[in-house]
Design a protein around this motif. Structure first.
Motif, mmCIF file in Angstrom:
data_model
loop_
_atom_site.group_PDB
_atom_site.id
_atom_site.type_symbol
_atom_site.label_atom_id
_atom_site.label_comp_id
_atom_site.label_asym_id
_atom_site.label_seq_id
_atom_site.Cartn_x
_atom_site.Cartn_y
_atom_site.Cartn_z
ATOM 1 N N ARG A 105 0.830 -1.215 0.000
ATOM 2 C CA ARG A 105 0.000 0.000 0.000
ATOM 3 C C ARG A 105 0.859 1.257 0.000
ATOM 4 N N ASN A 108 2.364 1.719 -3.514
ATOM 5 C CA ASN A 108 1.448 1.942 -4.636
ATOM 6 C C ASN A 108 0.424 3.053 -4.439
ATOM 7 N N ARG A 109 0.010 3.322 -3.164
ATOM 8 C CA ARG A 109 -1.112 4.228 -2.995
ATOM 9 C C ARG A 109 -0.913 5.314 -1.944
ATOM 10 N N LEU A 110 -0.246 5.008 -0.876
ATOM 11 C CA LEU A 110 -0.227 5.906 0.275
ATOM 12 C C LEU A 110 0.949 6.880 0.210
ATOM 13 N N GLU A 160 -0.597 12.540 6.298
ATOM 14 C CA GLU A 160 -1.227 12.345 4.989
ATOM 15 C C GLU A 160 -1.782 13.693 4.529
ATOM 16 N N ARG A 253 7.327 5.764 2.319
ATOM 17 C CA ARG A 253 7.554 4.731 1.304
ATOM 18 C C ARG A 253 8.920 4.065 1.465
#
Length: 262
Positions: A105, A108-110, A160, A253
């Motif tokens: 995650r 790829n997304r966060l 975030e 990441r």
């Protein structure tokens, strides 16, 4: 009750494995730091009823000298119980990793980022908001903030889009970091915070993250149980002049290594 002059004189090796090892109402920064160095952490009573219950439940152990009163007499020593579980759940920083699914995650997304000591008090209060009973009392929070100002207590934040979504905080004693609490507003954010803490702590000579209490959640982080005596020996032999942890805000990441396991 058997009285002990200070935390440095407390020997927890023969104390009960699953109950309080001491009572003391002294939550001053100096007392707090000395207790962590002895392998003990506080659990303040949430209210007067809980304090009174402590006195009733543990009265016999008090009389037998199995639980100590630390420091001078205070108005209500039963307001704060102090714990040192046996065995102790610890996480070697070299073994800390994310699950494959969470690492995927992040890759790829966060688009999360992490920081150190950017919002210490905010992290502490976010942890308090989700806890029942609320052992993070205002007095304890004030002492933790003072320890943070002195460089002994630290927090890791997970962000975030500028929003705080997770974090962890605790107290450093040399190459051991005792994690008091963590929180998350996004799934996986507390685990990212712990993994980030391990990475930063390792760069500063850290060896162990102490989870304090065993639970399925800390087991999911990779914690292993060690005898209390071994944990205390580790505290006693470590140097207390380790370098500071890196403080830069970094992409989360970077923690998602391809070799992560479940």
């Amino acid at each position: 009750m058997s009285r002990c002059p200070g935390w440095e004189a407390l020997d927890v090796r023969d104390a009960a494995p699953d109950g309080p090892v001491a009572f003391s109402a002294d939550l001053s920064p100096a007392s707090l730091l000395a207790a962590y160095r002895a392998g003990v952490y506080p659990f303040p009573a949430a209210d007067e009823y809980t304090s009174a219950l402590n006195e009733v439940v543990f009265a016999d152990q008090d009389r037998q000298g199995r639980i100590r009163l630390v420091g001078e007499e205070s108005a209500d020593p039963y307001a704060v119980s102090w714990w040192s579980p046996d065995p102790r759940p610890v996480l070697p920083v070299s073994a800390t990793h994310l699950s494959r699914s969470l690492a995927r995650r992040l890759r790829n997304r966060l688009a999360w980022s992490t920081s150190l000591d950017r919002r210490f008090e905010r992290v502490v209060r976010e942890c308090r908001a989700a806890r029942v009973p609320q052992w993070l009392t205002e007095e304890l929070i004030a002492s933790l903030i003072r320890l943070h100002d002195l460089g002994h207590a630290h927090s890791v934040e997970v962000w975030e889009d500028g929003e705080l979504v997770g974090g962890v905080f605790g107290v450093r004693v040399g190459s051991v970091f005792s994690m008091d609490s963590m929180f998350f507003h996004r799934s996986g954010a507390s685990k990212v915070a712990v993994t980030d803490l391990a990475a930063r702590f390792a760069q500063a000579g850290g060896e162990l993250l102490d989870a304090q209490r065993d639970s399925p959640h800390v087991r999911s982080l990779g914690c292993v149980l060690v005898p209390r005596e071994q944990y205390v020996r580790h505290l006693r032999r470590i140097a207390r002049d380790n370098p500071p942890m890196p403080t830069a805000t970094l992409p989360a990441r970077r923690l998602a290594q391809p070799t992560e396991s479940h």
